[in-house]
Design a protein around this motif. Structure first.
Motif, short mmCIF file in Angstrom:
data_model
loop_
_atom_site.label_atom_id
_atom_site.label_comp_id
_atom_site.label_asym_id
_atom_site.label_seq_id
_atom_site.Cartn_x
_atom_site.Cartn_y
_atom_site.Cartn_z
N SER A 130 101.58 42.20 164.37
CA SER A 130 100.91 41.09 165.02
C SER A 130 101.58 39.80 164.56
CB SER A 130 99.43 41.05 164.66
OG SER A 130 98.76 42.19 165.15
N ALA A 187 95.87 40.10 164.71
CA ALA A 187 95.83 39.00 163.76
C ALA A 187 95.53 37.71 164.50
CB ALA A 187 97.15 38.88 163.01
N TYR A 225 93.69 39.39 159.37
CA TYR A 225 94.13 40.65 159.96
C TYR A 225 92.89 41.53 160.08
CZ TYR A 225 97.28 44.31 161.41
OH TYR A 225 97.92 45.26 162.16
N TYR A 273 92.09 38.20 154.72
CA TYR A 273 92.44 36.84 155.12
C TYR A 273 93.15 36.13 153.98
CZ TYR A 273 88.44 34.75 152.59
OH TYR A 273 87.55 34.33 151.63
#
Length: 301
Positions: free
Chosen positions: A218, A268, A277, A291
């Motif tokens: 991501s 994300a 995430y 985080y």
């Protein structure tokens, strides 16, 4: 300098995979997933933690997985997925919940579905990039105008991607360019967004530090840096400066996540300088949310 603070855990989700994640108005949303039609949402607190997750009273019309989602003009859009070539959209309410869902009559593609693709919104255009048509990888890039009432115009084709680039790559938009990195190719590219919504040529830029063995990452942008997170599986986090000419600067390793996370791209998000995430992984790990704080500059969520 783009570096990240240490990773921490926050309020867990219900442990789904193949879902999508977006953020708007200070809320984080989890949409669908393998066996799920529900939409979860949680408020971001001032210290970066997430409040308890709530379930929107308006689920998707049916379960949907391996799709992508974006926010634009106060609407949540859900595009593609296994066996799906449609786009759904829903108005976001002030309390964070989603309104009723509408299915756009304009299909993404003529085939049965689109998975492992990327999506971004720029200048009120929705872009669907690469992925798989459920038979083979595709280099197709299509785009459609987003109207103020949430409806979507017809999809048209624009400059195709380099081969295999966007099959499970990290896709972001910044500085008038769409950037794509990692994925099966391990390469990084960018394309300029033209005023009519079409894309210019895809140009090679600095190769992703994680190499060609990483995919299903991501990507997010914070303060002019791109961050690429996760793999299949992986806890890697790399970042680089996005230059105004569409190139990417030198990649560096950031603090890695505490455990490997896997899934698809689009898991994300960033809110107020924090990167989250959300989900991925296997077993109990799929419910864990990490985080970390980048150099803090408040941005809209």
């Amino acid at each position: 300098d783009g570096s990240l603070g240490p990773w921490a855990t926050t309020t867990s989700s219900d442990g789904r995979t193949q879902h999508s994640v977006v953020t708007a108005n200070g809320y984080v949303y989890i949409i669908g997933g393998n066996g799920y039609a529900s939409v979860l949402y949680a408020k971001v607190k001032s210290d970066g933690n997430l409040d308890n997750w709530a379930t929107s009273p308006n689920p998707l019309p049916a379960t949907r997985r391996a799709h992508v989602s974006v926010i634009a003009n106060g609407y949540l859009y859900v595009a593609g997925g296994v066996g799906n070539n449609t786009v759904l959209y829903s108005k976001l309410n002030k309390d964070g919940s989603t309104g009723s869902w509408t299915t756009s009559p304009n299909l993404l593609v003529a085939s049965a579905g689109r998975t492992e693709h990327g999506t971004v919104v720029a200048n009120n255009y929705l872009y669907i990039l690469g992925g798989s048509d459920e038979v083979a990888a595709t280099t197709s890039v299509t785009y459609a105008k987003l109207n103020s009432d949430g409806s979507i115009g017809a999809f048209a084709s624009t400059t195709a991607t380099p081969p295999s680039l966007f099959n499970r790559s990290a896709i972001v938009v910044a500085n008038g360019y769409i950037y794509a990195t990692a994925g099966y190719s391990g390469q990084s590219y960018s394309a300029k967004i033209n005023s009519d919504g079409t894309l210019g040529n895809w140009n090679v830029t600095t190769a992703y530090l994680g190499g060609s063995s990483s995919y299903a990452q991501s990507g997010v942008v914070v303060n002019g840096y791109i961050y690429v997170l996760g793999a299949n599986p992986g806890k890697d986090v790399y970042y680089a400066k996005l230059n105004s000419d569409g190139t990417i600067g030198t990649w560096r390793a950031a603090n890695f996540m505490p455990a490997a996370k896997s899934g698809q791209s689009n898991q994300a998000v960033t809110v107020n300088g924090y990167i989250y995430y959300v989900g991925g992984g296997t077993g109990a790990e799929s419910a864990t949310i990490y985080y970390a704080s980048a150099a803090r500059t408040l941005i809209s969520g």
